[in-house]
Design an enzyme around this catalytic site. Structure first.
Site, mmCIF file in Angstrom:
data_model
loop_
_atom_site.group_PDB
_atom_site.id
_atom_site.type_symbol
_atom_site.label_atom_id
_atom_site.label_comp_id
_atom_site.label_asym_id
_atom_site.label_seq_id
_atom_site.Cartn_x
_atom_site.Cartn_y
_atom_site.Cartn_z
ATOM 1 N N ASP A 289 42.862 51.054 35.984
ATOM 2 C CA ASP A 289 43.394 51.423 37.301
ATOM 3 C C ASP A 289 43.713 52.921 37.318
ATOM 4 O O ASP A 289 44.612 53.376 36.613
ATOM 5 C CB ASP A 289 44.652 50.611 37.582
ATOM 6 C CG ASP A 289 45.151 50.773 39.012
ATOM 7 O OD1 ASP A 289 44.904 51.829 39.620
ATOM 8 O OD2 ASP A 289 45.794 49.831 39.521
ATOM 9 N N HIS A 320 41.525 50.100 41.242
ATOM 10 C CA HIS A 320 42.770 49.864 41.982
ATOM 11 C C HIS A 320 42.449 49.066 43.237
ATOM 12 O O HIS A 320 41.771 49.559 44.136
ATOM 13 C CB HIS A 320 43.425 51.194 42.352
ATOM 14 C CG HIS A 320 44.746 51.026 43.057
ATOM 15 N ND1 HIS A 320 45.892 50.642 42.390
ATOM 16 C CD2 HIS A 320 45.084 51.163 44.365
ATOM 17 C CE1 HIS A 320 46.882 50.566 43.258
ATOM 18 N NE2 HIS A 320 46.423 50.871 44.461
#
Length: 361
Positions: A289, A320
């Protein structure tokens, strides 16, 4: 290639079996597995097909402020979303109030699966009128609590679920901690959550993600410059060059009750009351992420090992709020959280049957 991190329990065993049987966890459906930022942009920017229709409802709060509830009623505007009989799924956008294409696709997918999806819009966000000179701080669940109470009154017999996206998870996690066993929720899920608000603001995100959110916030706030002028320095607010500067201008450097950055986060950290949470929570995170940061620094692993209510589903890749499939318009993460909600309903229903507990009327 996923890893489920949690405290051993009967609930954890049931969840592991359910997710293990789910086709969503098969690893051969990944799209762009090694490009997390491209996954993120694809999920955030690609418009859903078909475009969902929503029915807006404005809810007046105890201090005369307004929040907006957008009921997803179908891709063609067909009635039935707000008045359906399935579980109510409350969708919470990111902290900037940006309703992404991914969140809209999740609403459509949930509608197809028999849920009643509704999007929670904070004061002044996404076209919601600002009737008071204050916005909602990062981890202040007061407005969300009133919205949940309203949904419980409107659908007293339906299970109430909640799902947050990205930085919007700070609001949901704070609500679960403050409310404890009185949250009215059956289960909750967080897609790519931000667990430490202060560290997240101070570390800053990649500019490709931060600048669009910053401009989105400024555009919305500029509509209410006159109303906000009595509470904050509007010129400094609109001149902010980062999300941290804007957060400080809105909630720390106020004209009536200024406070320090440290004190603000003592009251608004998402996990400040995490030990009090009493609702199963699935946190779906990816190790790559680019917004949350490295797992070793940004994931509270001890919380998942010690609390019987927190479950971490960690994937090696996914970006993300990304997790895209090769199938157009489909998201691996959406399928995983909807399977989680189904598994929780199945487990809790079985527990009620074994204990002879009366079902809610």
């Amino acid at each position: 290639h996923c890893r489920l991190l949690c405290k051993p329990s009967a609930l954890a065993q049931h969840l592991e079996r359910s997710l293990g049987r789910s086709a969503a966890l098969r690893g051969d459906h990944w799209l762009w597995p090694r490009w997390p930022r491209l996954q993120m942009l694809w999920q955030l920017l690609q418009p859903p097909e078909p475009e969902p229709a929503v029915a807006r409802e404005l809810l007046q709060l105890s201090d005369t402020g307004l929040v907006a509830l957008d009921w997803v009623v179908g891709p063609w505007g067909a009635a039935g979303g707000a008045g359906g009989a399935g579980p109510v799924l409350l969708l919470i956008p990111n902290a900037a109030g940006k309703v992404t294409a991914g969140l809209l696709r999740l609403g459509l997918r949930a509608l197809q699966r028999g849920f009643v999806p509704v999007i929670f819009n904070r004061r002044g966000h996404n076209g919601c009128p600002l009737t008071t000179p204050r916005l909602q701080p990062f981890g202040d669940p007061g407005d969300l609590r009133e919205a949940v109470t309203y949904l419980r009154c409107r659908h007293p017999a339906a299970p109430l679920l909640a799902l947050s996206e990205g930085s919007g998870s700070g609001l949901l996690l704070a609500y679960l901690g403050e409310s404890g066993s009185s949250s009215c929720l059956v289960a909750a899920a967080c897609l790519s959550p931000v667990f430490s608000g202060r560290e997240w603001f101070e570390a800053r995100m990649p500019w490709i993600y931060e600048w669009p959110l910053l401009l989105h916030l400024k555009k919305g706030l500029s509509r209410y410059a006159g109303a906000l002028a009595e509470a904050v320095d509007v010129e400094g607010l609109l001149g902010s060059r980062s999300l941290r500067e804007l957060e400080e201008a809105l909630f720390c450097r106020t004209k009536s009750h200024p406070t320090s950055w440290e004190t603000y986060w003592e009251r608004n950290e998402p996990l400040r009351d995490a030990d009090e949470a009493a609702v199963p929570v699935l946190c779906l995170c990816s190790a790559d992420d680019p917004v949350r940061g490295p797992p070793a620094r940004s994931l509270p692993l001890e919380l998942f090992r010690s609390s019987p209510y927190f479950f971490l589903l960690l994937t090696p890749r996914g970006g993300h709020c990304g997790f895209p499939w090769r199938s157009p318009g489909r998201c691996w993460g959406h399928e995983a959280v909807l399977e989680f909600f189904r598994a929780m309903g199945e487990f809790l229903g079985g527990e009620e049957g074994r204990r002879g507990l009366p079902r809610p009327r």
